[in-house]
Write a protein that holds these residues in place. Sequence first.
Motif, PDB file in Angstrom:
ATOM      1  N   PHE A 580       0.828  -1.203   0.000  1.00 12.95           N
ATOM      2  CA  PHE A 580       0.000   0.000   0.000  1.00 12.95           C
ATOM      3  C   PHE A 580       0.866   1.258   0.000  1.00 12.95           C
ATOM      4  CE2 PHE A 580      -3.107   2.969   2.112  1.00 12.95           C
ATOM      5  CZ  PHE A 580      -3.944   3.054   1.009  1.00 12.95           C
ATOM      6  N   ALA A 581       2.011   1.199   0.687  1.00 19.50           N
ATOM      7  CA  ALA A 581       2.930   2.342   0.669  1.00 19.50           C
ATOM      8  C   ALA A 581       3.428   2.598  -0.752  1.00 19.50           C
ATOM      9  CB  ALA A 581       4.102   2.085   1.610  1.00 19.50           C
ATOM     10  N   LYS A 582       3.765   1.537  -1.479  1.00 20.15           N
ATOM     11  CA  LYS A 582       4.221   1.696  -2.859  1.00 20.15           C
ATOM     12  C   LYS A 582       3.098   2.224  -3.748  1.00 20.15           C
ATOM     13  CE  LYS A 582       7.499  -2.120  -2.306  1.00 20.15           C
ATOM     14  NZ  LYS A 582       7.833  -3.522  -2.664  1.00 20.15           N
ATOM     15  N   TYR A 583       1.882   1.760  -3.483  1.00 21.74           N
ATOM     16  CA  TYR A 583       0.735   2.240  -4.259  1.00 21.74           C
ATOM     17  C   TYR A 583       0.516   3.735  -4.029  1.00 21.74           C
ATOM     18  CZ  TYR A 583      -4.181   3.029  -5.440  1.00 21.74           C
ATOM     19  OH  TYR A 583      -5.349   3.541  -5.945  1.00 21.74           O
ATOM     20  N   LEU A 584       0.561   4.158  -2.761  1.00 23.25           N
ATOM     21  CA  LEU A 584       0.364   5.578  -2.451  1.00 23.25           C
ATOM     22  C   LEU A 584       1.483   6.432  -3.031  1.00 23.25           C
ATOM     23  CD1 LEU A 584      -0.819   5.390   1.280  1.00 23.25           C
ATOM     24  CD2 LEU A 584      -2.206   5.958  -0.713  1.00 23.25           C
ATOM     25  N   ASP A 585       2.688   5.886  -3.054  1.00 27.42           N
ATOM     26  CA  ASP A 585       3.822   6.643  -3.585  1.00 27.42           C
ATOM     27  C   ASP A 585       3.638   6.959  -5.069  1.00 27.42           C
ATOM     28  OD1 ASP A 585       6.511   7.758  -3.311  1.00 27.42           O
ATOM     29  OD2 ASP A 585       7.111   6.112  -4.622  1.00 27.42           O
ATOM     30  N   LEU A 619      11.533  -4.711   6.557  1.00 26.21           N
ATOM     31  CA  LEU A 619      10.969  -3.371   6.736  1.00 26.21           C
ATOM     32  C   LEU A 619      12.037  -2.299   6.589  1.00 26.21           C
ATOM     33  CD1 LEU A 619       8.806  -1.313   7.624  1.00 26.21           C
ATOM     34  CD2 LEU A 619       9.404  -1.879  10.001  1.00 26.21           C
ATOM     35  N   TYR A 620      13.131  -2.442   7.318  1.00 19.86           N
ATOM     36  CA  TYR A 620      14.139  -1.379   7.316  1.00 19.86           C
ATOM     37  C   TYR A 620      14.964  -1.380   6.032  1.00 19.86           C
ATOM     38  CZ  TYR A 620      12.792  -0.504  12.093  1.00 19.86           C
ATOM     39  OH  TYR A 620      12.061  -0.175  13.210  1.00 19.86           O
ATOM     40  N   THR A 621      15.028  -2.506   5.349  1.00 18.53           N
ATOM     41  CA  THR A 621      15.665  -2.520   4.025  1.00 18.53           C
ATOM     42  C   THR A 621      14.849  -1.687   3.048  1.00 18.53           C
ATOM     43  OG1 THR A 621      16.611  -4.713   4.406  1.00 18.53           O
ATOM     44  CG2 THR A 621      16.414  -3.981   2.121  1.00 18.53           C
ATOM     45  N   TYR A 622      13.526  -1.839   3.113  1.00 18.00           N
ATOM     46  CA  TYR A 622      12.662  -1.041   2.244  1.00 18.00           C
ATOM     47  C   TYR A 622      12.775   0.448   2.581  1.00 18.00           C
ATOM     48  CZ  TYR A 622       8.408   1.274   0.665  1.00 18.00           C
ATOM     49  OH  TYR A 622       7.527   2.161   0.112  1.00 18.00           O
ATOM     50  N   LEU A 623      12.738   0.787   3.871  1.00 18.27           N
ATOM     51  CA  LEU A 623      12.782   2.193   4.268  1.00 18.27           C
ATOM     52  C   LEU A 623      14.108   2.851   3.898  1.00 18.27           C
ATOM     53  CD1 LEU A 623      11.066   2.056   7.791  1.00 18.27           C
ATOM     54  CD2 LEU A 623      10.085   2.851   5.635  1.00 18.27           C
ATOM     55  N   SER A 624      15.196   2.092   3.989  1.00 14.67           N
ATOM     56  CA  SER A 624      16.518   2.687   3.767  1.00 14.67           C
ATOM     57  C   SER A 624      16.940   2.685   2.305  1.00 14.67           C
ATOM     58  CB  SER A 624      17.568   1.930   4.589  1.00 14.67           C
ATOM     59  OG  SER A 624      17.632   0.576   4.176  1.00 14.67           O
ATOM     60  N   SER A 625      16.230   1.965   1.459  1.00 15.78           N
ATOM     61  CA  SER A 625      16.638   1.897   0.052  1.00 15.78           C
ATOM     62  C   SER A 625      15.517   2.368  -0.874  1.00 15.78           C
ATOM     63  CB  SER A 625      17.059   0.470  -0.306  1.00 15.78           C
ATOM     64  OG  SER A 625      16.003  -0.443  -0.027  1.00 15.78           O
ATOM     65  N   GLU A 626      14.516   1.535  -1.064  1.00 17.11           N
ATOM     66  CA  GLU A 626      13.466   1.843  -2.033  1.00 17.11           C
ATOM     67  C   GLU A 626      12.657   3.072  -1.621  1.00 17.11           C
ATOM     68  OE1 GLU A 626       9.777  -0.519  -4.249  1.00 17.11           O
ATOM     69  OE2 GLU A 626      11.217  -1.606  -2.993  1.00 17.11           O
ATOM     70  N   PHE A 627      12.304   3.154  -0.348  1.00 13.95           N
ATOM     71  CA  PHE A 627      11.473   4.266   0.117  1.00 13.95           C
ATOM     72  C   PHE A 627      12.237   5.585   0.086  1.00 13.95           C
ATOM     73  CE2 PHE A 627       9.990   6.925   3.696  1.00 13.95           C
ATOM     74  CZ  PHE A 627       8.707   7.178   3.252  1.00 13.95           C
ATOM     75  N   ILE A 628      13.466   5.583   0.568  1.00 18.46           N
ATOM     76  CA  ILE A 628      14.239   6.822   0.658  1.00 18.46           C
ATOM     77  C   ILE A 628      14.629   7.347  -0.713  1.00 18.46           C
ATOM     78  CG2 ILE A 628      16.610   5.952   0.720  1.00 18.46           C
ATOM     79  CD1 ILE A 628      15.089   8.444   3.213  1.00 18.46           C
ATOM     80  N   GLY A 629      14.550   6.475  -1.732  1.00 22.51           N
ATOM     81  CA  GLY A 629      14.940   6.896  -3.069  1.00 22.51           C
ATOM     82  C   GLY A 629      13.810   7.440  -3.907  1.00 22.51           C
TER      83      GLY A 629
END
Length: 670
Positions: A580-585, A619-629
């Motif tokens: 859902f986070a990826k969808y909202l992004d 979770l933190y892999t997503y936040l530190s890589s895909e999400f932060i980018g």
Amino acid sequence: MSSEKPVSAPPNSASSLTDTDRDSYPPPGSTVQQPQQQVAAGAGSGATGERMVSSAGSMVLPAGVINPAVPIRNIQMKFAVLVGLIQVGEVSNRDIVETVLNLLVGGEFDLEMNFIIQEAESIGCMVELLSHCEVTCQAEIWSMFTAILRKSVRNLQTSTEVGLIQQVLLKMSTVDDMIADLLVDMLGVMASYSITVKELKLLFSMLRGDNGIWSLPPVPLIPRHAIKLLSVLNQMPQRHGPDTFFNFPGRSAAAIALPPIAKWPYQNGFTINTWFRQDPLNNINVDKDKPYLYCFRTSKGIGYSAHFVGNCLIVTSLKSKGKGFQHCVKYDFQPRKWYMISIVHIYNRWRNSEIRCYVNGQLVSYGDMAWHVNTNDSYDKCFLGSSETADANRVFCGQLGAIYVFSEALNPAQIFAIHQLGPGYKSTFKFKSESDIHLAEHHKQVLYDGKLANSISFTYNAKATDAQLCLESSPRENASIFDVKAIVTHSIHSAIHSIGGIQVLFPLFAQLDYKQLNDSSVDTTVCATLLAFLVELLKSSVAMQEQMLGGKGFLVIGYLLEKSSRVHITRAVLEQFLSFAKYLDGLPHGAPLLKQLCDHVLFNSAIWIHTPAKVQLSLYTYLSSEFIGTATIYTTIRRVGTVLQLMHTLKYYYWAINPLECSGITPKGL
């Protein structure tokens, strides 16, 4: 038959009744005083109250006792006969299954050839009869009934009209586990088609727990299978097709007759656009029939039409009696699947005119075609779902959504944008806010710049009236003399708004630690099931996203997850949040809701600290890589506030050395 002997019929057996008695025989479940039957002496006696039993023990019934085709006995009578035979143990489970299915379809049942439920009343009779059957027999009948529902929208509509969802929900507290699984499967099929506000309220009331358990001992409205009912929620959003549509039964003269059209629009070309779904009665005459999607002709037989031959659509322009042009749309239209068809006629004065055919917004067929019909006559033979003859081989069998005829040859961008609106659209392209679907800005510009609205020659849909269209307006309770029905179904999106919106799901998250009755363990799949349903609803509705944002939904869910046992925070739960986070992004206006999700769930270490290490790592892999980018990161999170939150997380949750002794800080997560 010298080996046969007469026996007295049981009180509930209808085979002992005369034809006159049968007509007044009560339905299953009613109580009537029956006179005691007398045994007649002598073999071969035909007195009332007797049936013949062969020496092998098999029943020799009078011909046609429960023959589905016999018109003099109503459906209740036929089921009453079968109930009587079941009560005295004179029929096998195999015979019960076959007889029930035959009664439902009014003949010999066949899942490919004869599967349409003929009388709505038979469904209630079937439900009552099953209470007299063994569990294995019930299971086979419910399994076949679910297959029948999946086979045809007509069966779904018939079951909806008799309130089968409510009947089944009220029985859930008393059925066997195996039957409960089958009923849940059937409820999912029906609820994805239509569920009323009353039925949805009943379903949620049955999910309400008490005293730490999902359900109490069997009492009305509180089932033993509450957690199983959660899977019904996940199937509700999985609907395909419009909420309202015209249902064509495929019988002779079953069509929509339109008023005469004085002059056909051709100078700028024209476009016919609709959603359709073929729903054949059987697979016997698929290659022989030529069902018409539409037919616009004069009394001389010239004009425009489109009909199916097998799985192909033939577009015809008759310029004189028996002479004209045809274009074959070579597309494999599958039965029981919704398609949007757009047939564009492009008029060229000095060169050949053209025809272009689009399926689901994509060009699939085109070519030169001198389609223009030069006539001053009015088009007085106009039909939707039939040819002008309206015979059984040329009527459409299936469903039609809203039908539009535009006085312009629409371009590919317009057709693709119309497809983005989905099959449920039935308005006139005037207001940008009318649709609850995410649309790109360039699609909105194409749809609502006024050109489409101004070029509508006429439009019909199953729910609304517009301009000079006047729907048949006799009282609703009167019997209709028309075969084509305008069907209005109720999706979960409309029903849930009527009982409070997305917020009605939040109390279910407070019941994650509740146990099933007579079960000491906690079901750890409940959280993932609820989240999957919640995310599916949010993805499909802008209004629900606004409700979630305004009601601080993720704050509530995050708080409830903190208070519940950590066994519920599984990999499946994390994947729902991340998807859902990826969808909202990816949404132009998804940042506010994504910010709420990050603040109260993804960055809330109190939720994740006790989960398995692999879940936290993901979770933190997503936040530190895909999400932060992502490009929206700086509008989604608060730079200073988020840094402080992460420092707090490191200090209290992910410490390397216990800070209590040297700093007095009480660590969390132990």
